[in-house]
Design a protein around this motif. Structure first.
Motif, short mmCIF file in Angstrom:
data_model
loop_
_atom_site.label_atom_id
_atom_site.label_comp_id
_atom_site.label_asym_id
_atom_site.label_seq_id
_atom_site.Cartn_x
_atom_site.Cartn_y
_atom_site.Cartn_z
N GLU A 40 0.84 -1.21 0.00
CA GLU A 40 0.00 0.00 0.00
C GLU A 40 0.87 1.26 0.00
OE1 GLU A 40 -2.91 2.18 3.19
OE2 GLU A 40 -3.09 0.00 2.98
N TRP A 41 1.94 1.26 0.76
CA TRP A 41 2.81 2.42 0.87
C TRP A 41 3.64 2.64 -0.40
CZ3 TRP A 41 8.30 2.16 1.31
CH2 TRP A 41 8.91 3.38 1.54
N ASP A 42 4.12 1.55 -1.00
CA ASP A 42 5.01 1.65 -2.15
C ASP A 42 4.23 1.43 -3.44
OD1 ASP A 42 7.32 1.84 -3.68
OD2 ASP A 42 7.80 -0.28 -3.44
N SER A 43 3.48 2.42 -3.83
CA SER A 43 2.66 2.29 -5.04
C SER A 43 3.50 2.35 -6.32
CB SER A 43 1.59 3.38 -5.07
OG SER A 43 2.22 4.66 -5.06
N GLU A 44 4.74 2.82 -6.23
CA GLU A 44 5.59 2.91 -7.41
C GLU A 44 6.40 1.64 -7.66
OE1 GLU A 44 7.99 6.37 -6.97
OE2 GLU A 44 6.27 7.67 -6.65
N ASN A 45 6.25 0.63 -6.84
CA ASN A 45 6.94 -0.65 -6.99
C ASN A 45 8.46 -0.50 -7.00
OD1 ASN A 45 4.50 -1.93 -7.16
ND2 ASN A 45 4.52 -2.06 -9.38
N LEU A 46 8.99 0.36 -6.17
CA LEU A 46 10.42 0.56 -6.16
C LEU A 46 11.05 0.23 -4.81
CD1 LEU A 46 13.03 1.56 -7.45
CD2 LEU A 46 12.39 3.88 -6.78
N TYR A 47 10.54 0.83 -3.76
CA TYR A 47 11.19 0.70 -2.46
C TYR A 47 10.99 -0.66 -1.82
CZ TYR A 47 11.65 5.66 -3.07
OH TYR A 47 11.97 6.90 -3.58
#
Length: 144
Positions: A40-47
């Protein structure tokens, strides 16, 4: 599966195997706890890949420490760390792939190699059970 192996090893009084399986089960359960919040927090699929990389490094450090203190079998410790190295490399490669170009070059290796090594770590938790059963039922008595 890891929790079941932990419970069986405790019942069989295999202390080193139980500690290894218990530590692995703790890290698996902890990852399952924070996974939905991380997605939910990492919507950019990076972190998420960096966090999973750090999670795996923490598991490796825990297993290495326990192996050095003779709390777990050194063979299990070394094999577990060797199985975790490709997972860490895949997480780093996936993070770089998603962060720099989003071409998903890392998707196919990630989907194939990651489960293979995760399964190997789970199987590593079961090896002390199979060794115990082999020694109990298949060891022939020595003539005097």
């Amino acid at each position: 599966m890891v929790i079941i192996s932990f419970l069986l090893l405790v019942a069989l009084k295999q202390k080193q195997g139980a500690i290894f399986a218990g530590a692995t089960a703790f890290f698996f359960l902890f990852a399952n706890f924070y996974f939905p919040y991380l997605i939910e927090w990492d919507s950019e699929n990076l972190y998420r890949y960096f966090i999973w990389l750090l999670h795996d490094l923490a598991w490796m450090g825990c297993i290495a420490y326990l192996g050095l203190k003779d709390k777990v079998s050194w063979r299990q410790s070394v094999l577990g760390q060797l199985f975790c190295i490709p997972i860490i490399c895949l997480n780093a490669f996936r993070a770089m792939d998603m962060g720099f170009n989003s071409f998903n070059f890392s998707l196919a290796p990630y989907q194939f190699i990651y489960p293979v090594f995760e399964t190997a770590i789970v199987a590593l938790c079961w090896i002390p059970i199979f060794v115990y059963l082999k020694n109990k039922f298949f060891v022939k008595s020595q003539p005097a």
